[in-house]
Scaffold this motif. Structure first.
Motif, PDB file in Angstrom:
ATOM      1  N   UNK A   1     -17.055   0.271 -16.508  1.00 57.58           N
ATOM      2  CA  UNK A   1     -15.761  -0.362 -16.230  1.00 57.58           C
ATOM      3  C   UNK A   1     -15.950  -1.622 -15.400  1.00 57.58           C
ATOM      4  N   UNK A   2     -16.833  -1.565 -14.419  1.00 54.22           N
ATOM      5  CA  UNK A   2     -17.097  -2.741 -13.582  1.00 54.22           C
ATOM      6  C   UNK A   2     -17.710  -3.864 -14.405  1.00 54.22           C
ATOM      7  N   UNK A   3     -18.613  -3.519 -15.316  1.00 50.06           N
ATOM      8  CA  UNK A   3     -19.207  -4.525 -16.204  1.00 50.06           C
ATOM      9  C   UNK A   3     -18.145  -5.180 -17.078  1.00 50.06           C
ATOM     10  N   UNK A   4     -17.246  -4.370 -17.623  1.00 48.56           N
ATOM     11  CA  UNK A   4     -16.153  -4.901 -18.442  1.00 48.56           C
ATOM     12  C   UNK A   4     -15.341  -5.936 -17.671  1.00 48.56           C
ATOM     13  N   UNK A   5     -15.112  -5.670 -16.376  1.00 46.39           N
ATOM     14  CA  UNK A   5     -14.323  -6.576 -15.538  1.00 46.39           C
ATOM     15  C   UNK A   5     -15.128  -7.771 -15.033  1.00 46.39           C
ATOM     16  N   UNK A   6     -16.434  -7.757 -15.219  1.00 43.99           N
ATOM     17  CA  UNK A   6     -17.285  -8.851 -14.753  1.00 43.99           C
ATOM     18  C   UNK A   6     -17.575  -8.781 -13.266  1.00 43.99           C
TER      19      UNK A   6
ATOM     20  N   UNK B   1     -13.627 -12.917 -15.220  1.00 43.21           N
ATOM     21  CA  UNK B   1     -12.570 -12.415 -16.102  1.00 43.21           C
ATOM     22  C   UNK B   1     -12.668 -13.134 -17.441  1.00 43.21           C
ATOM     23  N   UNK B   2     -13.157 -12.426 -18.436  1.00 48.32           N
ATOM     24  CA  UNK B   2     -13.353 -13.036 -19.748  1.00 48.32           C
ATOM     25  C   UNK B   2     -12.051 -13.046 -20.546  1.00 48.32           C
ATOM     26  N   UNK B   3     -12.027 -13.827 -21.590  1.00 49.61           N
ATOM     27  CA  UNK B   3     -10.858 -13.917 -22.464  1.00 49.61           C
ATOM     28  C   UNK B   3     -10.547 -12.578 -23.134  1.00 49.61           C
ATOM     29  N   UNK B   4     -11.523 -11.660 -23.167  1.00 48.56           N
ATOM     30  CA  UNK B   4     -11.274 -10.348 -23.766  1.00 48.56           C
ATOM     31  C   UNK B   4     -10.310  -9.510 -22.930  1.00 48.56           C
ATOM     32  N   UNK B   5      -9.992  -9.948 -21.724  1.00 46.51           N
ATOM     33  CA  UNK B   5      -9.061  -9.226 -20.844  1.00 46.51           C
ATOM     34  C   UNK B   5      -7.651  -9.806 -20.882  1.00 46.51           C
TER      35      UNK B   5
ATOM     36  N   UNK C   1      -4.764 -13.000 -17.874  1.00 47.58           N
ATOM     37  CA  UNK C   1      -5.406 -11.706 -17.688  1.00 47.58           C
ATOM     38  C   UNK C   1      -4.330 -10.626 -17.565  1.00 47.58           C
ATOM     39  N   UNK C   2      -4.499  -9.555 -18.310  1.00 51.74           N
ATOM     40  CA  UNK C   2      -3.562  -8.434 -18.308  1.00 51.74           C
ATOM     41  C   UNK C   2      -3.421  -7.884 -16.884  1.00 51.74           C
ATOM     42  N   UNK C   3      -2.195  -7.592 -16.463  1.00 51.00           N
ATOM     43  CA  UNK C   3      -1.943  -7.089 -15.119  1.00 51.00           C
ATOM     44  C   UNK C   3      -2.688  -5.809 -14.799  1.00 51.00           C
ATOM     45  N   UNK C   4      -2.841  -4.936 -15.791  1.00 54.84           N
ATOM     46  CA  UNK C   4      -3.606  -3.708 -15.569  1.00 54.84           C
ATOM     47  C   UNK C   4      -5.059  -3.993 -15.246  1.00 54.84           C
TER      48      UNK C   4
ATOM     49  N   UNK D   1      -8.513 -16.677 -17.455  1.00 55.89           N
ATOM     50  CA  UNK D   1      -9.939 -16.347 -17.528  1.00 55.89           C
ATOM     51  C   UNK D   1     -10.761 -17.266 -16.626  1.00 55.89           C
ATOM     52  N   UNK D   2     -11.797 -16.714 -16.061  1.00 54.75           N
ATOM     53  CA  UNK D   2     -12.666 -17.453 -15.150  1.00 54.75           C
ATOM     54  C   UNK D   2     -13.074 -16.564 -13.999  1.00 54.75           C
ATOM     55  N   UNK D   3     -13.593 -17.175 -12.933  1.00 59.93           N
ATOM     56  CA  UNK D   3     -14.013 -16.406 -11.771  1.00 59.93           C
ATOM     57  C   UNK D   3     -12.825 -16.118 -10.864  1.00 59.93           C
ATOM     58  N   UNK D   4     -12.710 -14.847 -10.472  1.00 61.02           N
ATOM     59  CA  UNK D   4     -11.683 -14.412  -9.540  1.00 61.02           C
ATOM     60  C   UNK D   4     -12.392 -13.800  -8.335  1.00 61.02           C
TER      61      UNK D   4
END
Length: 153
Positions: free
Chosen positions: A20-25, A44-48, A55-58, A97-100
């Motif tokens: 899950x952490x990998x998915x979120x970057x 945060x990639x465009x896949x989110x 980026x989706x709120x969830x 998308x980008x660094x958060x």
């Protein structure tokens, strides 16, 4: 710091990041033990994103959970874990998308309960979301796999 804990092995790059952490970057930046505070970064990639390309709120809530959980886990021993028992997220601005940047701290401890607060910022410093959560410290489950629900109290 307990460098032998699973959290620190992940933070130091000696163990793979959770799925899950990998998915979120997720990327660990640093921990300030005197403040019980952690800083992390997410790519945060465009896949989110939603159809509106934000980026989706969830996903923002999941990022804050990962950030606040890290603030708790950084100070635990190798035989302890702390699953989230309660999470409240406030979405304040759209995230692209980008660094958060995430910052979280343990604000209070009552027995095995750790209360936290966290913030998520865009690269330009815009506050995107805030959260509060409660994590319950429990013994590391056999085989490192949690079974069943975690009650908050």
């Amino acid at each position: 710091m307990q460098s032998a804990t699973l959290f620190w092995k992940v933070a130091n790059g000696d163990h793979p990041c959770p799925h899950a952490s990998s998915l979120l970057g997720w990327e660990f930046i640093f921990y300030e033990p005197d403040k019980r505070q952690v800083r992390v970064r997410f790519h945060a990639s465009a896949s989110l994103t939603t159809p509106l390309q934000c980026i989706h709120g969830g996903m923002l809530g999941a990022m804050l959970d990962d950030c606040m959980g890290a603030a708790v886990l950084a100070a635990l021993g190798p035989e302890e874990v702390a699953p989230s028992a309660r999470l409240e997220t406030r979405l304040l601005a759209p995230a692209l998308p980008g660094h958060l940047a995430g910052v979280a701290r343990v604000t209070r401890r009552i027995g095995k309960l750790h209360y936290t607060s966290g913030e998520l910022h865009a690269e330009d410093g815009t506050l995107l979301a805030t959260a509060k959560a409660c994590y319950k410290v429990i013994p590391m489950p056999p085989g490192g796999v949690l079974q069943g629900a975690v009650e908050p109290g």
